[in-house]
Design a protein around this motif. Structure first.
Motif: not given
Lengths: 386, 218
Positions: A245-251, A304-310, A360-361, B214-218
């Motif tokens: 529903t969010k447009g597939g932003t949860v990666t 978080t499961s997202q490395r880039n978010t961490a 997407g975080q 850009a690297a900070q984008d999820a």
């Protein structure tokens, strides 16, 4: 002695409503009250004549009351699940009509005892999950969710459900893999990856349910585990629905490395060093930090499961070389234990970050009350910087 | 690398051996020259993680980029977390060397946590030099976010306002010093949103604090 058994739809609805409320906000809100009270009782956070009166006179009896209510709610929660099970079991013996669903019909070979056992174990949670899948289905017309919906709506006949699901997944998996490999649309690719993860998780869950084992195993822990698995479906459903529903932003789904579930926590290197050394999250520090700022949506430990978010949050925490610079903790968890933990505590796994600084975080918040249990199953490692 | 961490030291940069065979720190997340410039403004560099062997040889096993930057900048010392997989006798020998000092993380942490706000550098590298109009927009939209800090944290008013905007790289680099909340995610969200908005609508920001935007984008 009365032996009368009556299970009406009203009773079923009321019992489910009670179970839902006890599963949901009621306890977490009371826990939040308790956390806030504890925080306000800390003279390092709030001091003065009014604070003194609060922490010495007002809060101690209130705290005991809150603890007592929480304990009562936990007891009631356990018995309410039993109430639902009893009513559904009574219904499955003819007093209530089974809910309509597009799912498989009971096979002639399965016994009434098997049907009753499977139905009574997880129907409530499964029905909650089915509404999430219904949303997913509406948003994602390219894929046929009827088999999932059928399985979720009516799993009185486990073997028929398994057959139906095998049939569905044998068609859906190659289709999704093809989409993942060939599409140029990143959003569609994410959706397909998410759906594939869900189907694979479903397969694993289905294959682990053994009605004969259940019937021969009166140990309530076994029933609890299966119930927990149904709860996991809810959590997984939420991830998928959100993603779609969010447009597939949860990666990111849960990272699976060698059979472990991976999460990350972005912090300072100093804090990461402490956590990896102690093999325990630094609750006191986090609590103290969160008490300093008003912008924290929910108190607890953010992972978080997202490395880039961490990485993002590590850069914030360790900016300017503070705390020895940015640090990321890798958290490895045994998947089954973690799934059961999530189902038992009602923790929402990988919810979208509200008003995310970067689109997407996602985040998972472990309430402070649950950290000790989380620590017991987690392994903490200092992650290489990327 | 064991992943578990232990003793914290201040070490002479000259004592560090960087294993160049490994590319673990060759990250796509930063622009080396930009990160080095940012670090040149910081008094204390982020720490490295080191492994010490039985002969007291000190090898940087994680965060190699900061060891490289410390050398490039001519910094005499750097903080180092000693991996517990290190040889205890080697660590003991190292601790007896001149210039090697054991640090207390608890003391460092306690001192830093007293500060809800602190002076911090803000470094932006752009895809091209900014025009005068774009610099004004940057000042209003990005630097302007710091004007709200004293409203949220009264103690910030005592420290002062954002410093002057400095430029380099013929206008493709802008940097300034400002009093910043050290851990307020809500404030930071507004700041990052302003940065991203400027990058999307005005001139692309290549890096912020040395990290690729850009690297900070999820």
């Amino acid at each position: 002695l009365s032996t009368r058994v009556l299970a009406t739809n009203s009773a079923l609805n009321a019992s489910r409503q009670m179970a839902r409320m006890l599963d949901g906000d009621l306890q977490s809100q009371l826990q939040a009250v308790r956390d806030a009270g504890r925080m306000l009782s800390d003279p390092g956070i709030w001091d003065g004549p009014a604070a003194l009166q609060f922490r010495t006179q007002q809060w101690p009896p209130a705290s005991r009351s809150v603890d007592g209510v929480l304990q009562a709610l936990r007891t009631l929660q356990q018995s309410s699940q039993k109430v639902v099970e009893d009513i559904v079991r009574a219904g499955s013996e003819g007093k209530l009509a089974a809910p309509a669903g597009p799912g498989p019909q009971p096979s002639p070979g399965s016994s009434a005892a098997d049907q009753a056992a499977v139905t009574s174990l997880s129907k409530d949670a499964v029905q909650r999950a089915s509404s999430l899948y219904a949303l997913a289905y509406k948003a994602q017309n390219d894929y046929d969710f009827s088999a999932i919906g059928g399985y979720l709506h009516d799993m009185r006949d486990l073997e028929a459900a398994k057959a139906s699901y095998r049939d569905y997944s044998s068609k859906a998996i190659p289709e999704l893999q093809h989409v993942i490999e060939t599409t140029d649309d990143p959003a569609l690719k994410v959706k397909a990856q998410n759906l594939l993860s869900i189907i694979e998780a479903q397969q694993k869950l289905l294959s682990s349910v053994d009605p004969k084992g259940l019937m021969n195993q009166p140990d309530p822990n076994v029933l609890h585990r299966v119930s927990a698995q149904a709860g996991v479906l809810t959590a997984l459903g939420a991830v998928v629905t959100t993603s779609i529903t969010k447009g597939g932003t949860v990666t990111a789904e849960f990272g699976q490395k060698g059979g472990v579930t991976i999460f990350y926590r972005g912090t300072t290197l100093g804090s990461a060093m402490e956590v990896t050394q102690d093999q325990a999250l630094d609750v006191d520090r986090i609590l103290a930090n969160q008490s300093q700022y008003s912008g924290i949506a929910q108190s607890g430990v953010y992972i978080t499961s997202q490395r880039n978010t961490a990485d993002y949050y590590a850069d914030l925490a360790g900016g300017g070389g503070r705390g020895l610079g940015p640090g990321v903790i890798r958290i490895e968890l045994p998947p089954d234990e973690f799934d059961a933990f999530v189902a038992r505590t009602g923790i929402q796994v990988e919810a979208p970050v509200p008003n995310p600084p970067v689109p997407g975080q996602t985040e998972t918040v472990i309430p402070f009350d649950n950290v000790e249990e989380f620590d017991a199953m987690a392994m903490y490692f200092l992650e290489e910087e990327e | 690398v064991s992943g578990r961490s232990g003793t914290l030291l201040s070490l002479p940069v000259a004592r560090l051996t960087v294993d160049t065979r490994s590319s673990a720190d060759e990250s796509a997340g930063y622009v080396y020259e930009h990160l080095r410039f940012y670090c040149s403004l910081i008094e204390t560099l982020p720490a490295v993680v080191v492994t010490v062997d039985e002969s007291a040889m000190v090898t940087v096993s994680q965060r190699r980029v900061y060891a490289r930057i410390a050398r490039d900048l001519g910094r005499p010392a750097i903080r180092a977390v000693v991996d517990p997989a290190s040889d205890p006798a080697g660590v003991a020998r190292l601790l007896r060397e001149p210039g090697v000092e054991r640090l207390s993380w608890a003391e460092i942490d306690a001192a830093e946590r007293k500060e809800r706000v602190a002076w911090m550098w803000q470094v932006f590298f752009f895809a091209r030099p900014l025009t005068d109009r774009e610099q004004r927009a940057f000042r209003d939209e990005v630097v302007g976010v710091f004007a709200k800090v004293p409203d949220l944290f009264p103690e910030a008013a005592d420290l002062g306002a954002a410093g002057p905007l400095s430029a380099g790289e013929e206008g493709a680099l802008l940097y300034f010093r400002a009093v910043q909340p050290t851990g307020d995610q809500a404030w930071m969200r507004d700041y990052v949103a302003a940065i991203r908005r400027f990058s999307a609508q005005e001139v692309r920001i290549v890096s912020f604090q040395g990290r690729k935007l850009a690297a900070q984008d999820a």
